[in-house]
Design a protein around this motif. Sequence first.
Motif, PDB file in Angstrom:
ATOM      1  N   ARG A 133       0.794  -1.137  -0.089  1.00 10.16           N
ATOM      2  CA  ARG A 133      -0.166  -0.072  -0.009  1.00 10.16           C
ATOM      3  C   ARG A 133       0.847   1.187  -0.097  1.00 10.16           C
ATOM      4  O   ARG A 133       0.239   2.310  -0.029  1.00 10.16           O
ATOM      5  N   THR A 134       2.146   1.199   0.116  1.00 13.74           N
ATOM      6  CA  THR A 134       2.963   2.359   0.264  1.00 13.74           C
ATOM      7  C   THR A 134       3.375   2.688  -1.089  1.00 13.74           C
ATOM      8  O   THR A 134       4.025   2.184  -2.068  1.00 13.74           O
ATOM      9  N   LEU A 135       3.015   3.946  -1.503  1.00 15.89           N
ATOM     10  CA  LEU A 135       3.158   4.418  -2.943  1.00 15.89           C
ATOM     11  C   LEU A 135       4.261   5.780  -2.801  1.00 15.89           C
ATOM     12  O   LEU A 135       4.126   6.570  -2.144  1.00 15.89           O
ATOM     13  N   VAL A 136       5.241   5.662  -3.528  1.00 17.62           N
ATOM     14  CA  VAL A 136       6.200   6.965  -3.734  1.00 17.62           C
ATOM     15  C   VAL A 136       6.233   7.458  -5.139  1.00 17.62           C
ATOM     16  O   VAL A 136       5.946   6.692  -5.976  1.00 17.62           O
ATOM     17  N   GLY A 137       6.692   8.723  -5.366  1.00 16.40           N
ATOM     18  CA  GLY A 137       7.051   9.143  -6.568  1.00 16.40           C
ATOM     19  C   GLY A 137       5.753   9.379  -7.334  1.00 16.40           C
ATOM     20  O   GLY A 137       4.675   9.683  -6.912  1.00 16.40           O
ATOM     21  N   ASP A 138       5.753   8.910  -8.660  1.00 22.61           N
ATOM     22  CA  ASP A 138       4.750   8.894  -9.607  1.00 22.61           C
ATOM     23  C   ASP A 138       3.289   8.054  -9.053  1.00 22.61           C
ATOM     24  O   ASP A 138       2.528   8.830  -9.269  1.00 22.61           O
ATOM     25  N   ALA A 139       3.882   6.946  -8.603  1.00 22.64           N
ATOM     26  CA  ALA A 139       2.485   6.193  -8.175  1.00 22.64           C
ATOM     27  C   ALA A 139       1.963   6.963  -6.976  1.00 22.64           C
ATOM     28  O   ALA A 139       0.447   7.104  -7.034  1.00 22.64           O
ATOM     29  N   SER A 140       2.583   7.631  -6.150  1.00 21.59           N
ATOM     30  CA  SER A 140       1.681   8.435  -5.191  1.00 21.59           C
ATOM     31  C   SER A 140       0.856   9.527  -5.751  1.00 21.59           C
ATOM     32  O   SER A 140      -0.201   9.682  -5.378  1.00 21.59           O
ATOM     33  N   ASN A 141       1.643  10.201  -6.898  1.00 22.51           N
ATOM     34  CA  ASN A 141       0.941  11.348  -7.298  1.00 22.51           C
ATOM     35  C   ASN A 141      -0.340  10.657  -8.345  1.00 22.51           C
ATOM     36  O   ASN A 141      -1.400  11.236  -8.108  1.00 22.51           O
ATOM     37  N   ILE A 142      -0.076   9.494  -8.954  1.00 23.86           N
ATOM     38  CA  ILE A 142      -1.180   9.156  -9.557  1.00 23.86           C
ATOM     39  C   ILE A 142      -2.362   8.710  -8.590  1.00 23.86           C
ATOM     40  O   ILE A 142      -3.627   9.089  -9.108  1.00 23.86           O
ATOM     41  N   PHE A 143      -1.885   7.970  -7.544  1.00 25.98           N
ATOM     42  CA  PHE A 143      -3.040   7.806  -6.640  1.00 25.98           C
ATOM     43  C   PHE A 143      -3.758   9.037  -6.016  1.00 25.98           C
ATOM     44  O   PHE A 143      -5.090   8.759  -6.088  1.00 25.98           O
ATOM     45  N   PRO A 202      -4.642   4.151   3.180  1.00 24.25           N
ATOM     46  CA  PRO A 202      -5.133   3.601   4.362  1.00 24.25           C
ATOM     47  C   PRO A 202      -5.869   2.388   3.874  1.00 24.25           C
ATOM     48  O   PRO A 202      -6.520   2.143   3.020  1.00 24.25           O
ATOM     49  N   ALA A 203      -5.747   1.319   4.931  1.00 26.87           N
ATOM     50  CA  ALA A 203      -6.556   0.025   4.764  1.00 26.87           C
ATOM     51  C   ALA A 203      -7.986   0.161   4.429  1.00 26.87           C
ATOM     52  O   ALA A 203      -8.435  -0.606   3.898  1.00 26.87           O
ATOM     53  N   SER A 204      -8.474   1.168   5.232  1.00 27.33           N
ATOM     54  CA  SER A 204      -9.790   1.453   5.184  1.00 27.33           C
ATOM     55  C   SER A 204     -10.443   1.837   3.851  1.00 27.33           C
ATOM     56  O   SER A 204     -11.482   1.839   3.574  1.00 27.33           O
ATOM     57  N   TRP A 205      -9.351   2.331   3.130  1.00 28.66           N
ATOM     58  CA  TRP A 205      -9.861   3.103   1.555  1.00 28.66           C
ATOM     59  C   TRP A 205     -10.489   2.168   0.694  1.00 28.66           C
ATOM     60  O   TRP A 205     -11.395   2.581   0.083  1.00 28.66           O
ATOM     61  N   PHE A 206     -10.108   0.952   0.718  1.00 28.35           N
ATOM     62  CA  PHE A 206     -10.456  -0.133  -0.230  1.00 28.35           C
ATOM     63  C   PHE A 206     -12.055  -0.252  -0.070  1.00 28.35           C
ATOM     64  O   PHE A 206     -12.557  -0.417  -1.051  1.00 28.35           O
ATOM     65  N   SER A 207     -12.745  -0.001   1.105  1.00 27.53           N
ATOM     66  CA  SER A 207     -14.122  -0.413   1.498  1.00 27.53           C
ATOM     67  C   SER A 207     -14.945   0.838   0.733  1.00 27.53           C
ATOM     68  O   SER A 207     -15.925   0.617   0.706  1.00 27.53           O
ATOM     69  N   VAL A 208     -14.072   2.104   0.538  1.00 23.33           N
ATOM     70  CA  VAL A 208     -14.820   3.095  -0.254  1.00 23.33           C
ATOM     71  C   VAL A 208     -15.118   2.721  -1.616  1.00 23.33           C
ATOM     72  O   VAL A 208     -16.272   3.167  -2.188  1.00 23.33           O
ATOM     73  N   LEU A 209     -14.320   1.679  -2.263  1.00 16.96           N
ATOM     74  CA  LEU A 209     -14.647   1.526  -3.584  1.00 16.96           C
ATOM     75  C   LEU A 209     -15.938   0.680  -3.693  1.00 16.96           C
ATOM     76  O   LEU A 209     -16.487   1.059  -4.776  1.00 16.96           O
ATOM     77  N   ASN A 210     -16.396  -0.050  -2.641  1.00 14.67           N
ATOM     78  CA  ASN A 210     -17.611  -0.569  -2.738  1.00 14.67           C
ATOM     79  C   ASN A 210     -18.656   0.446  -3.089  1.00 14.67           C
ATOM     80  O   ASN A 210     -19.491   0.404  -3.988  1.00 14.67           O
ATOM     81  N   SER A 211     -18.942   1.642  -2.264  1.00 12.10           N
ATOM     82  CA  SER A 211     -19.796   2.662  -2.455  1.00 12.10           C
ATOM     83  C   SER A 211     -19.649   3.270  -3.816  1.00 12.10           C
ATOM     84  O   SER A 211     -20.388   3.552  -4.629  1.00 12.10           O
ATOM     85  N   LEU A 212     -18.171   3.573  -4.330  1.00 11.52           N
ATOM     86  CA  LEU A 212     -17.851   4.143  -5.390  1.00 11.52           C
ATOM     87  C   LEU A 212     -18.734   3.332  -6.518  1.00 11.52           C
ATOM     88  O   LEU A 212     -19.125   3.950  -7.519  1.00 11.52           O
ATOM     89  N   TYR A 213     -18.217   2.193  -6.666  1.00 13.11           N
ATOM     90  CA  TYR A 213     -18.769   1.254  -7.630  1.00 13.11           C
ATOM     91  C   TYR A 213     -20.128   1.196  -7.777  1.00 13.11           C
ATOM     92  O   TYR A 213     -20.933   1.198  -8.995  1.00 13.11           O
ATOM     93  N   ILE A 214     -21.044   1.344  -6.626  1.00 12.74           N
ATOM     94  CA  ILE A 214     -22.534   1.252  -6.807  1.00 12.74           C
ATOM     95  C   ILE A 214     -22.939   2.666  -7.228  1.00 12.74           C
ATOM     96  O   ILE A 214     -23.681   2.458  -8.241  1.00 12.74           O
ATOM     97  N   ILE A 215     -22.148   3.593  -6.974  1.00 17.22           N
ATOM     98  CA  ILE A 215     -22.754   4.896  -7.578  1.00 17.22           C
ATOM     99  C   ILE A 215     -22.503   4.944  -9.184  1.00 17.22           C
ATOM    100  O   ILE A 215     -23.377   5.495  -9.826  1.00 17.22           O
ATOM    101  N   LEU A 216     -21.421   4.134  -9.508  1.00 17.05           N
ATOM    102  CA  LEU A 216     -21.100   4.224 -10.876  1.00 17.05           C
ATOM    103  C   LEU A 216     -21.892   3.171 -11.779  1.00 17.05           C
ATOM    104  O   LEU A 216     -22.408   3.318 -12.893  1.00 17.05           O
ATOM    105  N   LEU A 217     -22.172   2.079 -11.251  1.00 11.98           N
ATOM    106  CA  LEU A 217     -22.788   1.089 -11.745  1.00 11.98           C
ATOM    107  C   LEU A 217     -24.346   0.869 -11.648  1.00 11.98           C
ATOM    108  O   LEU A 217     -25.007   0.108 -12.372  1.00 11.98           O
ATOM    109  N   ALA A 218     -24.767   1.597 -10.592  1.00 14.28           N
ATOM    110  CA  ALA A 218     -26.255   1.448 -10.193  1.00 14.28           C
ATOM    111  C   ALA A 218     -27.075   1.566 -11.685  1.00 14.28           C
ATOM    112  O   ALA A 218     -28.015   1.112 -11.831  1.00 14.28           O
TER     113      ALA A 218
END
Length: 518
Positions: A276-286, A350-366
């Motif tokens: 989960r640790t991102l540096v440089g470009d990966a961090s910026n892209i994230f 953050p470890a909890s960030w991934f669970s936000v994906l669920n809500s995001l996918y719902i908003i996009l796919l519903a």
Amino acid sequence: MAAQFGGSALNQKTILNHPVGLFVLFFTEMWERFSYYGMRAILVLFLTSSIMNDGWAWSNEDALQLYGLYTGLVYLTPILGGFLADKYLGYRNATVMGALIMTLGHASMALETFTNTFFYLGLVLLIIGNGFFKPNISSIVGQLYKDGDKRKDGGYTIFYMGINAGAFLGILLCGYIGEKVGWHLGFGLAGIFMFFGMLQFWFAQKIFGNIGLSPKKLAEVQPTNKDLNAKSGFTNVEIDRLIVIVVFSIFTIFFWWAFEQAGGSMTIFAKDFTQRTLVGDASNIFNLVNTIITLVPMIVLTVVLYGLFSKMLSSFMLSNLFLGASFAIIWGIVIWMIVREFSETATEIPASWFSVLNSLYIILLAPLFSKIWSSKYNPSGPVKFAIGLILLGAGFAFLAFGAWGIPLGAEQASVSIVWLILAYLFHTMGELCISPVGLSYVSKLAPIKLVGLMFGFWFVCSAVANYLGGKTGSYIDKISEAYGLSNFFLIFFVIPVLAGILMIVLKPILIKKMHGID
Ligand code: GLN
């Protein structure tokens, strides 16, 4: 011209071909779920943080036990809240009461720095409040549509987007403020929006006309209702349909049992076994991606808000004032958070960030799923349930595959985050086949006098699932030591898929027992 929807004359106005009242409920539920998921996101983190970090320094085990108890009880009380609303209170009063009790609950939790008692009192109030709120607001949605209106499924899917818009913003903002500024501010923030959401509903409720009034009031305004209430006994058709609700609800136990690993074993997988640790470009892209996924839902919601304002601003000024004020505050926090994050050079997701994906996918796919349900490819209810369970299982198959190389009993690893991102995608697609569809079926299949109670039963199955899910998740270390983490995730592949196959077998019986309701 005959009214095409239930409720007042104003409710005949539409947004996206649905009654405006749906969007009043959309936002009320959005604020409630903001509070629920926002608080939930920081509950375990707060309890397990050290005293120096203003936490209570509890062990993971104790904290997860309280978490399991809380998330279980929150879904147990709806059976009582639904019953009381059917019989005495009416769905509207019950919704307002629930929102008020939950506001007090959040306020109490925000005062936890003074005494621990406030914290526990807060949890109890949230459990009670949710019992009044959740089943009854869900009942009102269904009554906005006339019997047989094909738009009901789509209406519940839109409502479900509101649920997840709230979850998304709540986890993101209460999580951020709780972790980075102060726990009690995170708890308090959840309460402010619950309060504003309640006022927004209260001042707009005339839009629902007679929908959701207490049985006593309803009998006064609609004398025919008295006769309906006087009728006792069920017809066979009603009993058959109730059986279908019970079967659907019981199958959701398999679904939520596995799905709710999100807050438990899947978060542990994210925390200890992924890179989960991102540096440089990966961090910026994230950071860029994170900014986009925060702003897009905010912009979509603001457009919906504008739609609502344009249809009912002048008629329900106060309601819209509270709604607008809530949005202005949220926009302020979002912009502050984004600017603050961009100043960091390395990112640890953050470890909890991934669970936000669920809500995001719902908003996009519903919207896509809603389109499929109203097209000629619309499968029957039991088939939707089966597909949902199988998709959920498939999500766990990705995790099992990702965890394949992790040695027995390893305490850490650096698996790619792609597996979690895919797992959440499949879990969400499964959820869209089951959860909003299920709500719609409860509303269509239950006799009007029992809608609240049946929604209560629906949520009680979530209570059982949450509890069992937490229990199973707590064996993660033991199972991983003996059989490997991959095999732990395989359990959640096999059981939902088997349940899905069983649902296909039951399909003909269920369709018969629905007696023409599709
Ligand atoms: N995620 C949905 C909500 O928060 C469904 C929860 C459930 O029924 N278990 O409303």
